[in-house]
Design an enzyme around this catalytic site. Sequence first.
Site, mmCIF file in Angstrom:
data_model
loop_
_atom_site.group_PDB
_atom_site.id
_atom_site.type_symbol
_atom_site.label_atom_id
_atom_site.label_comp_id
_atom_site.label_asym_id
_atom_site.label_seq_id
_atom_site.Cartn_x
_atom_site.Cartn_y
_atom_site.Cartn_z
ATOM 1 N N HIS A 120 -44.240 4.487 71.964
ATOM 2 C CA HIS A 120 -43.770 4.505 70.581
ATOM 3 C C HIS A 120 -42.424 5.204 70.515
ATOM 4 C CE1 HIS A 120 -46.160 8.108 71.367
ATOM 5 N NE2 HIS A 120 -45.317 8.722 70.550
ATOM 6 N N HIS A 135 -39.764 7.462 68.065
ATOM 7 C CA HIS A 135 -39.653 8.338 66.900
ATOM 8 C C HIS A 135 -38.308 8.103 66.218
ATOM 9 C CE1 HIS A 135 -42.945 11.271 68.093
ATOM 10 N NE2 HIS A 135 -42.714 10.678 69.257
HETATM 11 P P1 AMP Z 1 -45.610 11.761 71.288
HETATM 12 O O1 AMP Z 1 -45.632 13.244 71.490
HETATM 13 O O2 AMP Z 1 -44.253 11.158 71.530
HETATM 14 O O3 AMP Z 1 -46.721 11.054 72.026
HETATM 15 O O4 AMP Z 1 -45.845 11.559 69.739
HETATM 16 C C1 AMP Z 1 -47.087 11.274 69.173
HETATM 17 C C2 AMP Z 1 -46.907 11.453 67.689
HETATM 18 O O5 AMP Z 1 -47.981 10.825 67.021
HETATM 19 C C3 AMP Z 1 -46.898 12.922 67.240
HETATM 20 O O6 AMP Z 1 -45.636 13.228 66.658
HETATM 21 C C4 AMP Z 1 -48.053 13.006 66.237
HETATM 22 O O7 AMP Z 1 -47.760 13.813 65.135
HETATM 23 C C5 AMP Z 1 -48.228 11.542 65.849
HETATM 24 N N1 AMP Z 1 -49.574 11.188 65.413
HETATM 25 C C6 AMP Z 1 -50.746 11.411 66.064
HETATM 26 N N2 AMP Z 1 -51.774 10.896 65.369
HETATM 27 C C7 AMP Z 1 -51.249 10.321 64.262
HETATM 28 C C8 AMP Z 1 -51.795 9.617 63.151
HETATM 29 N N3 AMP Z 1 -53.114 9.398 63.029
HETATM 30 N N4 AMP Z 1 -50.948 9.142 62.207
HETATM 31 C C9 AMP Z 1 -49.626 9.359 62.318
HETATM 32 N N5 AMP Z 1 -49.047 10.007 63.333
HETATM 33 C C10 AMP Z 1 -49.844 10.491 64.297
#
Ligand code: AMP
Length: 141
Positions: free
Chosen positions: A103, A105
């Site tokens: 994903h 950001h």
């Molecule tokens: P990463 O550290 O790049 O894997 O980012 C994962 C992101 O997903 C984090 O910034 C979390 O805050 C976000 N996240 C996890 N669960 C959810 C959710 N249910 N809805 C929206 N964002 C989420």
Amino acid sequence: MKPKDPDCIFCKIIAGEIPCAKVYESETCLAFLDIAPVNPGHALVLPKGHYPTLMDIPAELGSELTETLSKVGRAVMEATGADGLNLMQNNHEAAGQLVNHAHFHLVPRHSDDGLQLWPQTGYDNPDEMSGLAKTIAGLVK
Ligand code: AMP
């Protein structure tokens, strides 16, 4: 498209099993707001197929992903009155990846938000830099 991973929270969001604050959806991509934003409006853009990291995403998804990042990025900036936008992407735990579904950001930035997300260092000497460039260049496939 790769099938969903039953243990993946983002696959569950894509399947509608877990709610999200959706901002955009196409046949292959989804975008929704991060539940723990760096700044309000922080959005996540992802392919609907379960690809663990950036390096696993098939090349044919590239243009749709790039277009989605642009479209959603413009909307995030407009909605939040942002002065700038960071695109960030974490791969593997050591780089801060918490969710093993690739994903991107999109973080809206404001001139006065005081964040420093990108601390930089240097090389010990020019040979270290040119040697590493040569090694990496030889491994690009
Ligand atoms: P990463 O550290 O790049 O894997 O980012 C994962 C992101 O997903 C984090 O910034 C979390 O805050 C976000 N996240 C996890 N669960 C959810 C959710 N249910 N809805 C929206 N964002 C989420």
